[in-house]
Write a protein that holds these residues in place. Structure first.
Motif, PDB file in Angstrom:
ATOM      1  N   ASN A  24       0.830  -1.215   0.000  1.00  0.00           N
ATOM      2  CA  ASN A  24       0.000   0.000   0.000  1.00  0.00           C
ATOM      3  C   ASN A  24       0.861   1.260   0.000  1.00  0.00           C
ATOM      4  O   ASN A  24       0.632   2.187  -0.770  1.00  0.00           O
ATOM      5  CB  ASN A  24      -0.891   0.030   1.250  1.00  0.00           C
ATOM      6  N   VAL A  25       1.839   1.308   0.883  1.00  0.00           N
ATOM      7  CA  VAL A  25       2.655   2.521   1.041  1.00  0.00           C
ATOM      8  C   VAL A  25       3.752   2.560  -0.022  1.00  0.00           C
ATOM      9  O   VAL A  25       3.938   3.580  -0.704  1.00  0.00           O
ATOM     10  CB  VAL A  25       3.266   2.593   2.462  1.00  0.00           C
ATOM     11  N   GLY A  90       7.477  -3.565   6.840  1.00  0.00           N
ATOM     12  CA  GLY A  90       6.796  -3.828   8.106  1.00  0.00           C
ATOM     13  C   GLY A  90       7.392  -5.033   8.816  1.00  0.00           C
ATOM     14  O   GLY A  90       8.219  -5.755   8.259  1.00  0.00           O
ATOM     15  N   LYS A 114       6.346   1.340  12.720  1.00  0.00           N
ATOM     16  CA  LYS A 114       6.198   1.634  14.156  1.00  0.00           C
ATOM     17  C   LYS A 114       6.442   0.417  15.029  1.00  0.00           C
ATOM     18  O   LYS A 114       6.959   0.537  16.140  1.00  0.00           O
ATOM     19  CB  LYS A 114       4.835   2.256  14.457  1.00  0.00           C
ATOM     20  N   GLY A 196      -6.561  -0.233   2.526  1.00  0.00           N
ATOM     21  CA  GLY A 196      -5.129  -0.067   2.816  1.00  0.00           C
ATOM     22  C   GLY A 196      -4.848   0.582   4.149  1.00  0.00           C
ATOM     23  O   GLY A 196      -3.735   1.058   4.403  1.00  0.00           O
ATOM     24  N   GLU A 199      -3.197  -3.074   9.232  1.00  0.00           N
ATOM     25  CA  GLU A 199      -1.899  -3.749   9.158  1.00  0.00           C
ATOM     26  C   GLU A 199      -2.082  -5.083   8.442  1.00  0.00           C
ATOM     27  O   GLU A 199      -3.201  -5.605   8.333  1.00  0.00           O
ATOM     28  CB  GLU A 199      -1.354  -3.989  10.574  1.00  0.00           C
ATOM     29  N   GLY A 316      -3.491   4.784   5.185  1.00  0.00           N
ATOM     30  CA  GLY A 316      -3.716   4.723   3.735  1.00  0.00           C
ATOM     31  C   GLY A 316      -2.412   4.946   2.992  1.00  0.00           C
ATOM     32  O   GLY A 316      -1.511   5.653   3.479  1.00  0.00           O
ATOM     33  N   THR A 320       0.317   8.134   3.796  1.00  0.00           N
ATOM     34  CA  THR A 320       1.541   7.659   4.467  1.00  0.00           C
ATOM     35  C   THR A 320       2.762   7.933   3.596  1.00  0.00           C
ATOM     36  O   THR A 320       3.830   8.312   4.099  1.00  0.00           O
ATOM     37  CB  THR A 320       1.403   6.157   4.800  1.00  0.00           C
TER      38      THR A 320
HETATM   39  N1  LIG Z   1      -0.918   1.312   5.372  1.00  0.00           N
HETATM   40  C1  LIG Z   1      -0.872   2.341   6.181  1.00  0.00           C
HETATM   41  O1  LIG Z   1      -1.832   3.111   6.304  1.00  0.00           O
HETATM   42  C2  LIG Z   1       0.343   2.606   6.982  1.00  0.00           C
HETATM   43  C3  LIG Z   1       1.373   1.701   7.055  1.00  0.00           C
HETATM   44  N2  LIG Z   1       2.481   1.981   7.816  1.00  0.00           N
HETATM   45  C4  LIG Z   1       3.564   1.036   7.879  1.00  0.00           C
HETATM   46  O2  LIG Z   1       4.177   0.986   6.605  1.00  0.00           O
HETATM   47  C5  LIG Z   1       4.686  -0.330   6.380  1.00  0.00           C
HETATM   48  C6  LIG Z   1       4.089  -0.896   5.101  1.00  0.00           C
HETATM   49  O3  LIG Z   1       2.681  -0.902   5.231  1.00  0.00           O
HETATM   50  P1  LIG Z   1       1.760  -1.331   3.998  1.00  0.00           P
HETATM   51  O4  LIG Z   1       2.320  -0.815   2.753  1.00  0.00           O
HETATM   52  O5  LIG Z   1       0.386  -0.987   4.376  1.00  0.00           O
HETATM   53  O6  LIG Z   1       1.925  -2.915   4.064  1.00  0.00           O
HETATM   54  P2  LIG Z   1       1.677  -3.952   2.886  1.00  0.00           P
HETATM   55  O7  LIG Z   1       1.488  -5.272   3.551  1.00  0.00           O
HETATM   56  O8  LIG Z   1       0.647  -3.453   1.948  1.00  0.00           O
HETATM   57  O9  LIG Z   1       3.089  -3.921   2.111  1.00  0.00           O
HETATM   58  C7  LIG Z   1       4.246  -4.554   2.556  1.00  0.00           C
HETATM   59  C8  LIG Z   1       4.866  -5.234   1.352  1.00  0.00           C
HETATM   60  O10 LIG Z   1       6.127  -5.742   1.727  1.00  0.00           O
HETATM   61  C9  LIG Z   1       6.284  -7.007   1.057  1.00  0.00           C
HETATM   62  N3  LIG Z   1       7.303  -7.790   1.750  1.00  0.00           N
HETATM   63  C10 LIG Z   1       7.168  -8.581   2.826  1.00  0.00           C
HETATM   64  N4  LIG Z   1       8.361  -9.114   3.152  1.00  0.00           N
HETATM   65  C11 LIG Z   1       9.253  -8.638   2.273  1.00  0.00           C
HETATM   66  C12 LIG Z   1      10.655  -8.810   2.103  1.00  0.00           C
HETATM   67  N5  LIG Z   1      11.350  -9.590   2.920  1.00  0.00           N
HETATM   68  N6  LIG Z   1      11.256  -8.156   1.086  1.00  0.00           N
HETATM   69  C13 LIG Z   1      10.542  -7.364   0.257  1.00  0.00           C
HETATM   70  N7  LIG Z   1       9.225  -7.151   0.363  1.00  0.00           N
HETATM   71  C14 LIG Z   1       8.594  -7.788   1.374  1.00  0.00           C
HETATM   72  C15 LIG Z   1       4.909  -7.614   1.076  1.00  0.00           C
HETATM   73  O11 LIG Z   1       4.771  -8.606   0.097  1.00  0.00           O
HETATM   74  C16 LIG Z   1       4.035  -6.403   0.828  1.00  0.00           C
HETATM   75  O12 LIG Z   1       3.800  -6.210  -0.545  1.00  0.00           O
HETATM   76  C17 LIG Z   1       4.371  -1.130   7.643  1.00  0.00           C
HETATM   77  O13 LIG Z   1       5.444  -1.018   8.548  1.00  0.00           O
HETATM   78  C18 LIG Z   1       3.165  -0.389   8.194  1.00  0.00           C
HETATM   79  O14 LIG Z   1       3.015  -0.563   9.597  1.00  0.00           O
HETATM   80  C19 LIG Z   1       2.613   3.162   8.496  1.00  0.00           C
HETATM   81  C20 LIG Z   1       1.627   4.095   8.459  1.00  0.00           C
HETATM   82  C21 LIG Z   1       0.405   3.879   7.732  1.00  0.00           C
END
Ligand SMILES: NC(=O)C1=CN([C@@H]2O[C@H](COP(=O)(O)OP(=O)(O)OC[C@H]3O[C@@H](n4cnc5c(N)ncnc54)[C@H](O)[C@@H]3O)[C@@H](O)[C@H]2O)C=CC1
Ligand SMILES: N[C@@H](CC=O)C(=O)O
Ligand code: NA
Length: 442
Positions: A24-25, A90, A114, A196, A199, A316, A320
């Motif tokens: 998402n981010v 994450g 976080k 999105g 978590e 979202g 973010t």
């Molecule tokens: N979605 C949100 O609104 C917010 C998210 N965050 C933080 O941002 C980070 C990402 O969040 P999202 O994008 O929502 O999560 P997401 O789950 O959509 O994206 C994470 C991506 O990382 C990939 N991934 C997992 N292990 C991996 C690895 N070893 N190497 C490469 N890619 C790998 C996954 O396949 C996934 O596509 C997290 O730490 C989350 O807590 C922070 C603020 C807001």
């Protein structure tokens, strides 16, 4: 002498960026980085060139040039032509090791993680600070809302006493929908994931772990004290029912998952930090009551500044990404012009206050026998534990009555003992809900 020097053309400066994670981010970070490449160049004084994007599966169709994708995040981080690593995967491992490796090899790091920061800021910041590199994490608390930087920099000359906020978009989205339309909890959570906000494992949202991680980060910065996730008392929203929301509305309140970080000073002048996350009744006239959907808000109270409120989109991909890119520009500027963001500041080392000692107000809803003397006996149990009652409302049922009791401020331990005592009495059929009440002056 190179041909560029002989021709008098100054080579364009470039910084190499590695993005870890394309969810998402990450996908929004990559999209905006490319869409506004010229603006970034002008703001930084160097072109930000994407060297690679680490993903789990390079074969999935992701709408980015395939040659940028790699499933070897460690090799990407180690590349000599990478100057800044953006971590938006994450979780703890492998990203903790990847970030340590990045910092150890001279790369600044921007992260939105976080969960990682709540427990490992000390370790990561030590390496970053020793190497004069940036470790930026504005996106980790309240998404797009600038709150980390204001606390760390704008308020560095003030003394912060309290930080209270709605810092989890998913749970605020769920509570708002349940309160407004009586929407189903499970369906609303699924919608939050689809949008999105949630978590990867939404247990982190609904059980309060995500908000507790953010509270740890906020409290650490606000009180110059290392506060980790385990220092934060945590309760999620899974026990909140539609009846609780309706009952809160009857009291001119709503229910919000709050993160509360306070500097508590005792009679001898000794200071402690209280950090806690729980769902609480909030009076409708309180500014946090009007924060709905995935929006977040953080209220900061500081000695000289007074009360400040930060409001905006807390979750979202796009919001973010805004915070991530703001940090990326700062880290890139420091690479080009020299300088570094502030070191971790934990000089105050204040002790942590336990939840049991923390004074709060309570709302209790219980079903009791509808007979003479019960109200007095209920009131006596509160008095036995030193908990003073503010209001009582009784509604008759067929063979019983519903009592809604709101207390004055009392230590959490005293309230727990009162509830246990009430549950042991035969005239109390059930204690249906025990929810704290915040945002009142009493
Ligand atoms: N979605 C949100 O609104 C917010 C998210 N965050 C933080 O941002 C980070 C990402 O969040 P999202 O994008 O929502 O999560 P997401 O789950 O959509 O994206 C994470 C991506 O990382 C990939 N991934 C997992 N292990 C991996 C690895 N070893 N190497 C490469 N890619 C790998 C996954 O396949 C996934 O596509 C997290 O730490 C989350 O807590 C922070 C603020 C807001
Ligand atoms: N899952 C989180 C995302 C932002 O931090 C939330 O819902 O707030
Ligand atoms: Na933020």
């Amino acid at each position: 002498m190179s041909s560029e020097q002989t021709s008098g053309v100054v080579p364009e400066r470039a910084l190499g960026i590695a993005v870890l994670g394309l969810g998402n981010v990450g996908s929004e970070v990559v999209r905006l980085l490319s869409a506004h490449a010229d603006d970034f160049q002008a703001r930084v004084g160097a072109r930000l060139e994407l060297r690679g994007i680490a993903v789990r599966n390079v074969n999935a169709n992701r709408g980015v040039p395939v040659e940028l994708l790699t499933d070897d995040a460690a090799a990407l981080v180690a590349r000599d032509d990478v100057d800044i690593v953006v971590e938006v995967v994450g979780g703890i491992e492998p990203v903790r090791t990847l970030i340590l490796n990045a910092l150890s090899s001279g790369k600044s790091v921007v992260t939105a993680n976080k969960a990682l920061l709540a427990d490992y800021t000390g370790e990561l910041a030590a390496v970053a600070d020793a190497a004069d590199l940036d470790l930026y994490f504005e996106a980790a608390v309240a998404g797009a809302i600038p709150v980390v930087r204001p606390l760390m920099q704008s308020l560095a000359g003030d003394r912060v006493d309290r930080v209270v906020g709605i810092v989890n978009g998913t749970t605020n989205f769920i509570l708002s929908a349940m309160g407004d339309t009586g929407a189903d909890y499970g369906e609303t959570l699924a919608e939050a994931s689809r949008l999105g906000y949630a978590e990867a494992d939404p247990t982190a949202d609904v059980e309060g772990y995500d908000a507790a991680a953010k509270a740890a980060i906020l409290a650490s910065i606000a009180f110059h004290t290392r506060v980790t996730a385990s220092d934060v008392f945590r309760e999620g929203i899974t026990k909140i029912t539609a009846e609780d929301l309706a009952s809160a509305a009857d009291l001119d309140c709503t229910i919000k998952l709050l993160a509360i970080c306070e500097r508590v000073t005792d009679d001898s002048g000794a200071e402690r930090v209280s950090a806690r996350v729980y769902p609480a009744l909030v009076p409708l006239e309180h500014p946090l009551a009007a924060v709905n959907g995935a929006f977040n808000a953080v209220v900061v109270e500081a000695e000289a500044a007074g009360r400040l409120m930060f409001y905006g989109q807390g979750a979202g991909g796009s919001p973010t990404a805004s915070a991530v890119l703001g940090d990326l520009v700062s880290a890139a500027r420091n690479k080009v012009h020299g300088g570094k963001g502030p070191d971790e500041s934990i000089y105050a080392k204040l002790p942590i206050m336990s939840i049991g000692e923390t004074p709060t107000r309570y709302y209790l809803r219980m079903e009791v026998a509808d007979r003479t003397g019960v109200l007095a006996a209920v009131a006596q149990e509160f008095a036995n534990h030193g908990v003073s009652i503010s209001t009582v409302r009784q509604t008759g049922l067929e063979n019983a009555a519903t009592l809604v009791v709101v207390t004055h401020r009392a230590p959490d331990d005293a309230l727990s003992k009162t509830v246990a005592a009430l549950q042991s009495r035969d005239f109390v059929h059930a204690v249906l809900s025990v929810i704290r009440l915040e945002g009142t002056s009493e």
